[in-house]
Design a protein around this motif. Structure first.
Motif, PDB file in Angstrom:
ATOM      1  N   GLU A 199       0.847  -1.179   0.000  1.00  0.00           N
ATOM      2  CA  GLU A 199       0.000   0.000   0.000  1.00  0.00           C
ATOM      3  C   GLU A 199       0.895   1.247   0.000  1.00  0.00           C
ATOM      4  O   GLU A 199       1.511   1.593   1.007  1.00  0.00           O
ATOM      5  N   THR A 200       0.953   1.934  -1.144  1.00  0.00           N
ATOM      6  CA  THR A 200       1.825   3.115  -1.263  1.00  0.00           C
ATOM      7  C   THR A 200       1.379   4.235  -0.336  1.00  0.00           C
ATOM      8  O   THR A 200       2.213   4.910   0.289  1.00  0.00           O
ATOM      9  N   ALA A 201       0.090   4.448  -0.230  1.00  0.00           N
ATOM     10  CA  ALA A 201      -0.430   5.572   0.555  1.00  0.00           C
ATOM     11  C   ALA A 201      -0.020   5.474   2.020  1.00  0.00           C
ATOM     12  O   ALA A 201       0.304   6.485   2.661  1.00  0.00           O
ATOM     13  N   THR A 202      -0.041   4.275   2.573  1.00  0.00           N
ATOM     14  CA  THR A 202       0.265   4.101   3.996  1.00  0.00           C
ATOM     15  C   THR A 202       1.674   3.539   4.227  1.00  0.00           C
ATOM     16  O   THR A 202       2.098   3.380   5.369  1.00  0.00           O
ATOM     17  N   ASN A 203       2.378   3.230   3.123  1.00  0.00           N
ATOM     18  CA  ASN A 203       3.722   2.623   3.216  1.00  0.00           C
ATOM     19  C   ASN A 203       3.678   1.351   4.045  1.00  0.00           C
ATOM     20  O   ASN A 203       4.504   1.124   4.917  1.00  0.00           O
ATOM     21  N   GLU A 204       2.703   0.491   3.755  1.00  0.00           N
ATOM     22  CA  GLU A 204       2.531  -0.753   4.495  1.00  0.00           C
ATOM     23  C   GLU A 204       2.647  -1.952   3.553  1.00  0.00           C
ATOM     24  O   GLU A 204       2.196  -1.920   2.400  1.00  0.00           O
ATOM     25  N   VAL A 205       3.249  -3.013   4.076  1.00  0.00           N
ATOM     26  CA  VAL A 205       3.320  -4.295   3.380  1.00  0.00           C
ATOM     27  C   VAL A 205       2.179  -5.171   3.911  1.00  0.00           C
ATOM     28  O   VAL A 205       2.057  -5.366   5.127  1.00  0.00           O
ATOM     29  N   ASN A 235      -1.858 -10.761  12.530  1.00  0.00           N
ATOM     30  CA  ASN A 235      -1.546  -9.432  12.006  1.00  0.00           C
ATOM     31  C   ASN A 235      -1.031  -9.562  10.570  1.00  0.00           C
ATOM     32  O   ASN A 235      -0.198 -10.414  10.267  1.00  0.00           O
ATOM     33  N   TYR A 236      -1.548  -8.719   9.695  1.00  0.00           N
ATOM     34  CA  TYR A 236      -1.146  -8.833   8.292  1.00  0.00           C
ATOM     35  C   TYR A 236      -0.652  -7.509   7.709  1.00  0.00           C
ATOM     36  O   TYR A 236      -0.263  -7.440   6.549  1.00  0.00           O
ATOM     37  N   LYS A 237      -0.661  -6.416   8.511  1.00  0.00           N
ATOM     38  CA  LYS A 237      -0.184  -5.111   8.061  1.00  0.00           C
ATOM     39  C   LYS A 237       1.121  -4.766   8.782  1.00  0.00           C
ATOM     40  O   LYS A 237       1.188  -4.833  10.011  1.00  0.00           O
ATOM     41  N   PHE A 238       2.126  -4.376   8.002  1.00  0.00           N
ATOM     42  CA  PHE A 238       3.428  -4.063   8.590  1.00  0.00           C
ATOM     43  C   PHE A 238       3.987  -2.800   7.938  1.00  0.00           C
ATOM     44  O   PHE A 238       4.018  -2.692   6.703  1.00  0.00           O
ATOM     45  N   VAL A 239       4.429  -1.846   8.789  1.00  0.00           N
ATOM     46  CA  VAL A 239       4.958  -0.573   8.284  1.00  0.00           C
ATOM     47  C   VAL A 239       6.380  -0.775   7.783  1.00  0.00           C
ATOM     48  O   VAL A 239       7.206  -1.409   8.451  1.00  0.00           O
TER      49      VAL A 239
END
Length: 936
Positions: free
Chosen positions: A876-882, A892-896
Motif C-alpha cells: 500500500e503506497t499511501a500508507t507505506n505498508e506491506v 496481524n497482516y499489516k506491517f509498516v
C-alpha cells in the motif's frame, strides 16, 4: 536429453522478431516467453554487472539500467571506491576496469568481496570483448524453461552462445540445470573457461586438456575444465591459492573477476574506450600531456587519479612517473582516472658540446665543423652545474653543456640543457618560489615566468628586509626580491616587497606601540605593532595585549606574525615560564609595600609583589583596585596565584577546585582531591553532591578516581557542592531544536537537557546541529554534575552478522549499504534477543540481523531483530505498508515499512513494487518497522 542439447543451434527469427533456441529434434521442455514490455518492467529493478554482486547502475527515464545502455558512462562515475582501500590486493585491476567501463560500482561502492553470478560474468566478458553493443534487447527472448536466466541477461547470454563464449552442450546439459543457471555463483574453473574463450584461446585449452594442472586439488577439477585452467595459468591470468590449491569449485568474487580480466587485456589487441597509450611529453600544473601517433592529448590529474605500474600490483605516487616515459592513460573527457607506467625508461638521447651563443629559439654549440644548431622552446629547461634551474641568458660562452633531446616523436626536441662546467654571474629580480633549508637553496621565479634555483653558503648574511636581518627560513613564498648570483652561488637576497611571515622569540619589552623580542641566538629586534594585533593565549578567553608577559629573562615565548610592512599583526603565546599555586593560604598582605606572603599546599612560604599589571579577581568579579583586593587578602584566605620571578601575574580568591577524588574517609568525614598540578587537598565532606542520574546523591555514591569540581562556600571553609564529572550514553526521547532542548531516557527515568551552549558533534568529531539527531537514536553526553558539557551522536550499524568468533571476541556486521564493520568485544558485550539479555557472542549466528553500537564505556550493545516468514499480498503506497496473507483471522497482516528498508533476493536489491502476490518473504523488524525483506 543430452543428445537433444548437443544439436541445439541459436538462431534469430527475423520474421517473428524473436530470439529462439531451436534444434533438429523437437524439445519436450516447456518454453517460457516474455514480452518486451514485461522485460522492461523487470529491468527497472534488476542488477547490472560490472562484476556486480550487489552494485547497481543508475536507471534511465525508461527504467533500463543506465550501465546496460552506455556502460562507459560508469567509468566517469567510478572514481575512487570507498570500500576499495589503498593497498587492497586487487585495487589496481578494479580501478583499471572501472575506468574503462568494464566494471561498475554504485554510490561510491564496489563491494569487492561479493560473489559473481554466471550471468553477470557473461556480461562482463562481453564488455571485455567489446561485444555488448551487438546484443538485441528490442526482441523477445525464448529460452528452455529449465535454463533459467534473469530476464535482463537473457539477450546477453544468447549473444555469448552465438560468439562461442559458452558451450551449449555443457551449459544446457540436464545435470547442469538443477538450479538457476544465471544466478548460480560463478566458480573459478568456470570463469577460467570463460576467460580463455573470450581471448580466442580455446585451441590452446584443447591441446592442454590431457595434462594435469599441477595443483594439489587437481582431482577436484572437472575433466572438461582442465585444459582451460592450464591455459589460464600459462597466460598468467589466474594463480593458485594457499597450499598450492586452485579451488576449482570456489566462488569468484568481484575483485577476483576484475583481476582476471585486467590481466587478460595483455593478450588481446582490442582498443578500449577511453584508453590511450603513448609517451609523457609534459607533466606539470596538474596536467599530463600524452604523445601518441603523432599528436598530443592533455589529461587533467586530480586527487582521485590512481597511479600504478605494469610490473606491480602496488599503487605508486605521481612523483614516480617522469616525463618522457611510456604510460597508459584511462579516462573520459580528458580527465585521467587511471595512469599506468608501462616503461620507466625516459625516451631521451644526449648531445654534448661547448656553448657558443643563444639566439631566438636556437642554441649554438661549437663543434669541429663550425656550429651545431639546436632548436629550443618555452618548455625547454636550463640548469647550472649544481642542477639548479636557471635562465638561458645566465649561461656564459665557453661553458660545457649537455643537451637532452626526446627520441619518441622524431622531432628530437631539446627538453633540457645542463651546464656541466661554467659559471653564472648575475643580478636579477623576481619572487621567492621556495626555500629549502636542508639543501641550502632558493628557487626564484623571474618576471618572465621562468624559475631558477641557486644555493647559498653558510657564514654570510645573505638575506635582508628593510634593514632587518632575516633567517633563510623567514623568507616567505611570494615575497618580491632582488638577488645577486656570483660564481653560481647566492650572495645577497633583499626583500623588496614582502608577504606575511612569522618570527619567534620571548618578549623582552612591550609598549603600546612596540615589542622587543629576543631570538634564540640572543639577538634582539624591535617591531612596530599594528593598530589592533590579534592576541592568542592558550586557555585564555578574549585575551588582550595587557595579558602578555614581558620580562628580560622570562617573558612569554611567542610567535609574531609580520605583514609586508614588517608590523606585528598577531602575537601568539607558545609557552610561559610561570609558577602556579592553587588553594594557597594568605599569611599577610602589606598594602604599603604591596608584598603578599602566602603558603602553598605543602606549607612552604612565598613572597610576591602585586602591581598595577596584576590581574585581580574575587567571587567571579575582576577588579583593578589594589585597595579593594588588598582588603580581602586577610590571613587564612584561600587564593589561586600565578607569578613569575616573584612578580604576581594574577591573584584570585579561590572559589572552586577541579581535580580527581582520590580518597573518602568516613571516620574523619573528609575527602582528598588531587589537583591537575599534583597538589592534594584535604577537605570536609561536601554539603551536597551533584551527579547526573542520581537524585539526592551522597558522597558515598561517588566512586574514587573520578573527576570532580568542588565549589566552595562564600567563606571558603567548606565545599558547598561537589559536582561529579561523568559520561553517559542515553537514548533520545524527544528533540526540540527551536528551544534547544532534548529529553533523554536513563535507567532511573528521563531528564530534559538544555543544550544552547553545549557543543554538539558526530562520532567523527565534526560539528552538528541539534536538528540532525532524532528520537530513538543514542548520544554520549559528558556532565559536570547534572549540567551537560558536550554531546556526541552515536553511530549505529544495522545489518547482518557476516562473521562471529566467540573465542576471539570479534564479530563483523555487514550493513545494508554493503560496508562491513568489525567489532572487538574486549570491553564486553550485551545482546538482547526477544527481551532477553545475554553476554556471550556464541549466542549470535550469521543468519541474525542486528542493530549494533558501542556504549560510552566501549561495551558493544547488540539488539537482534525479530523476524517473520509470510506470503506477500500487496504493498500500500499511501500508507507505506506491506500486506501479507493471513493464516488465521486474528493474525496481524499489516506491517509498516521503514525508510530505506533493504529489500532483496540474494545479492540483488529489489524495489518493493517488484514483489508479487504469493511471493514467499522473510521480514526483519526494528521497533516494529520492517528494515529488511528477503524474497525467497
Amino acid at each position: 536429453m543430452a543428445d537433444e542439447v548437443g544439436n541445439i543451434e541459436i538462431q534469430m527469427s527475423h520474421r517473428e522478431g524473436n530470439i529462439e533456441l531451436s534444434g533438429h529434434k523437437k524439445l519436450k521442455r516447456k518454453v517460457q516467453s516474455y514480452s518486451a514490455k514485461a522485460v522492461s518492467a523487470v529491468l527497472a529493478g534488476t542488477m547490472v554487472l560490472g562484476g556486480t554482486g550487489a552494485a547497481f547502475a543508475e536507471t534511465t527515464s525508461t527504467g533500463t539500467p543506465a550501465a546496460a545502455v552506455t556502460p562507459q558512462s560508469a567509468a566517469t562515475a567510478a572514481g575512487i571506491f570507498s570500500d576499495v582501500k589503498t593497498a587492497f590486493w586487487a585495487e589496481k585491476h578494479i580501478y583499471k576496469l572501472a575506468s574503462q567501463g568494464i566494471v561498475v560500482g554504485n554510490n561510491g561502492l564496489f563491494r569487492p568481496g561479493d560473489s559473481v553470478t554466471q550471468q553477470e560474468a557473461v556480461l562482463m566478458a562481453l564488455r571485455f570483448m567489446k561485444l555488448q553493443g551487438n546484443v538485441n534487447t528490442s526482441t523477445d527472448v525464448v529460452l528452455p524453461a529449465d535454463f533459467i536466466v534473469t530476464n535482463y541477461y537473457k539477450p546477453y547470454v544468447v549473444l555469448a552462445f552465438q560468439q562461442g563464449l559458452l558451450d551449449k552442450t555443457v551449459e544446457m546439459a540436464a545435470d547442469n540445470l538443477k538450479t538457476s543457471w544465471g544466478e548460480r555463483k560463478a566458480s573459478r574453473e568456470w570463469v577460467a573457461e570463460l576467460l580463455v574463450r573470450s581471448l580466442g584461446k580455446s585451441a590452446s585449452a584443447a591441446a592442454a586438456a590431457g595434462e594435469p594442472t599441477g595443483f594439489a586439488d587437481d582431482s577436484k577439477v572437472s575433466a572438461n575444465k582442465r585444459g582451460y585452467i592450464n591455459t589460464a595459468v600459462d597466460l598468467g591470468l589466474a594463480n593458485g591459492l594457499d597450499g598450492n590449491r586452485f579451488d576449482p569449485q570456489g566462488a569468484v568474487t568481484r575483485a577476483q573477476l576484475a583481476t582476471f580480466f585486467s590481466r587478460a587485456e595483455a593478450h588481446n589487441t582490442l582498443d578500449y574506450d577511453n584508453t590511450f597509450k603513448g609517451t609523457v611529453s609534459s607533466l606539470k600544473d596538474g596536467k599530463l600531456t600524452l604523445f601518441s601517433n603523432g599528436s598530443t592529448t592533455d589529461f587533467t590529474l586530480n586527487a582521485n587519479t590512481a597511479y600504478f605500474t605494469s610490473t606491480s600490483e602496488t599503487r605508486i605516487s605521481l612523483n614516480e612517473i617522469q616525463p618522457y616515459t611510456k604510460v597508459t592513460v584511462i579516462g573520459a573527457t580528458y580527465n585521467a582516472a587511471y595512469v599506468e607506467l608501462t616503461d620507466p625508461t625516459q625516451q631521451l638521447d644526449q648531445a654534448e658540446g661547448t656553448f657558443a651563443k643563444l639566439s631566438t629559439g636556437i642554441i649554438w654549440v661549437d663543434s669541429a665543423n663550425g656550429y651545431d644548431q639546436y632548436a629550443y622552446d618555452a618548455a625547454t629547461t636550463f640548469h647550472d652545474v649544481n642542477g639548479a634551474v636557471i635562465q638561458p641568458s645566465s649561461i656564459t660562452a665557453g661553458s660545457k653543456i649537455s643537451l637532452l633531446r626526446e627520441s619518441y616523436s622524431g622531432a628530437h626536441r631539446v627538453v633540457k640543457v645542463q651546464v656541466t662546467s661554467g659559471v653564472v654571474n648575475k643580478t636579477a629580480t623576481g619572487t621567492i618560489q621556495s626555500v629549502d633549508t636542508a639543501s641550502k637553496s632558493i628557487t626564484f621565479k623571474n618576471a618572465d615566468g621562468t624559475t631558477e634555483s641557486f644555493k647559498w653558503e653558510d657564514g654570510t648574511s645573505l638575506f635582508s628586509s628593510q634593514n632587518s636581518i632575516l633567517l633563510p627560513a623567514e623568507l616567505k613564498t611570494g615575497a618580491a626580491v632582488s638577488y645577486t648570483i656570483k660564481d653560481n652561488v647566492i650572495r645577497t637576497v633583499e626583500v623588496t616587497s614582502g608577504v606575511e611571515r612569522t618570527v619567534k622569540g620571548f618578549i623582552y619589552e612591550l609598549t603600546d606601540t612596540t615589542i622587543v623580542y629576543q631570538k634564540t641566538d640572543g639577538s634582539r629586534e624591535v617591531k612596530l605593532l599594528a593598530t589592533t594585533p590579534a592576541i592568542v593565549i592558550p586557555n585564555a578567553s578574549s585575551p588582550v595585549i595587557g595579558d602578555l608577559i614581558a620580562d628580560k629573562t622570562a617573558g612569554d615565548n611567542v610567535q609574531l606574525t609580520l605583514n609586508s610592512s614588517d608590523q606585528v599583526t598577531k602575537i601568539e603565546v607558545i609557552s610561559r615560564q610561570i609558577e602556579q599555586y592553587t588553594a594557597a593560604t594568605v599569611v599577610d598582605y602589606n598594602s604599603k609595600t604591596q608584598f603578599l606572603t602566602f603558603t602553598d599546599n605543602n606549607g612552604k612560604a612565598h613572597v610576591i609583589k602585586l602591581d598595577e599589571k596584576t590581574k585581580l579577581a574575587y567571587g567571579g568579579l575582576i577588579t583593578t583596585s589594589l585597595t579593594t583586593m588588598g582588603a580581602k587578602l586577610v590571613e587564612n584566605r584561600k587564593i589561586d596565584v600565578t607569578s613569575i620571578n616573584e612578580r604576581a601575574m594574577s591573584v584570585e580568591l579561590s572559589t572552586k577546585y577541579t581535580g580527581t577524588l582520590t580518597s573518602i574517609n568516613a571516620t574523619t568525614r573528609t575527602i582528598v582531591i588531587k589537583l591537575s598540578n599534583g597538589q592534594l587537598l584535604t577537605m570536609a565532606y561536601p554539603l551536597s553532591v551533584d551527579m547526573f542520574g542520581k537524585n539526592s546523591a551522597a558522597i558515598t555514591d561517588v566512586a574514587l578516581n573520578v573527576p570532580v569540581t568542588a565549589v566552595l562556600s562564600t567563606n571558603q571553609d567548606i565545599i558547598s557542592v561537589l559536582r561529579v564529572t561523568s559520561a553517559s550514553q542515553l537514548e533520545i526521547a524527544t528533540v526540540n531544536a527551536n528551544t534547544n532542548k532534548m529529553t533523554v531516557k536513563w535507567a532511573g527515568g528521563s531528564s530534559e537537557l538544555y543544550l544552547a551552549a553545549v557543543p554538539l558533534t558526530n562520532e567523527a568529531g565534526q560539528k552538528i546541529s541539534l536538528s540532525e539527531v532524532k528520537a530513538g537514536e543514542y548520544v554520549n553526553v559528558s556532565f559536570e554534575g547534572s549540567t551537560p558539557l558536550s554531546l556526541q551522536s552515536v553511530k549505529q550499524y544495522s545489518g547482518q552478522i557476516s562473521a562471529v568468533d566467540a573465542a576471539a571476541k570479534t564479530l563483523t556486521v555487514k550493513d545494508y549499504s554493503g560496508v562491513s564493520q568489525n567489532f572487538t568485544a574486549s570491553a564486553g558485550v550485551r545482546i538482547t534477543r526477544d527481551g532477553v539479555t545475554t553476554t556471550d557472542l556464541s549466542g549470535l549466528t550469521t543468519a541474525d540481523r542486528v542493530l549494533a553500537r558501542k556504549d560510552a564505556s566501549g561495551v558493544i550493545i547488540i539488539s537482534v531483530f525479530s523476524q517473520l516468514s509470510r506470503t506477500f499480498s500487496r504493498y500500500e503506497t499511501a500508507t507505506n505498508e506491506v500486506m501479507t496473507k493471513r493464516a488465521t483471522l486474528n493474525e496481524n497482516y499489516k506491517f509498516v515499512l521503514a525508510p530505506n528498508a533493504y529489500i532483496h533476493q540474494g545479492d540483488t536489491t529489489l524495489p518493493v513494487q517488484s514483489l508479487k502476490e504469493n511471493d514467499n518473504i522473510i521480514m526483519y523488524f526494528n521497533n516494529d518497522k520492517i528494515v529488511e525483506i528477503v524474497k525467497q
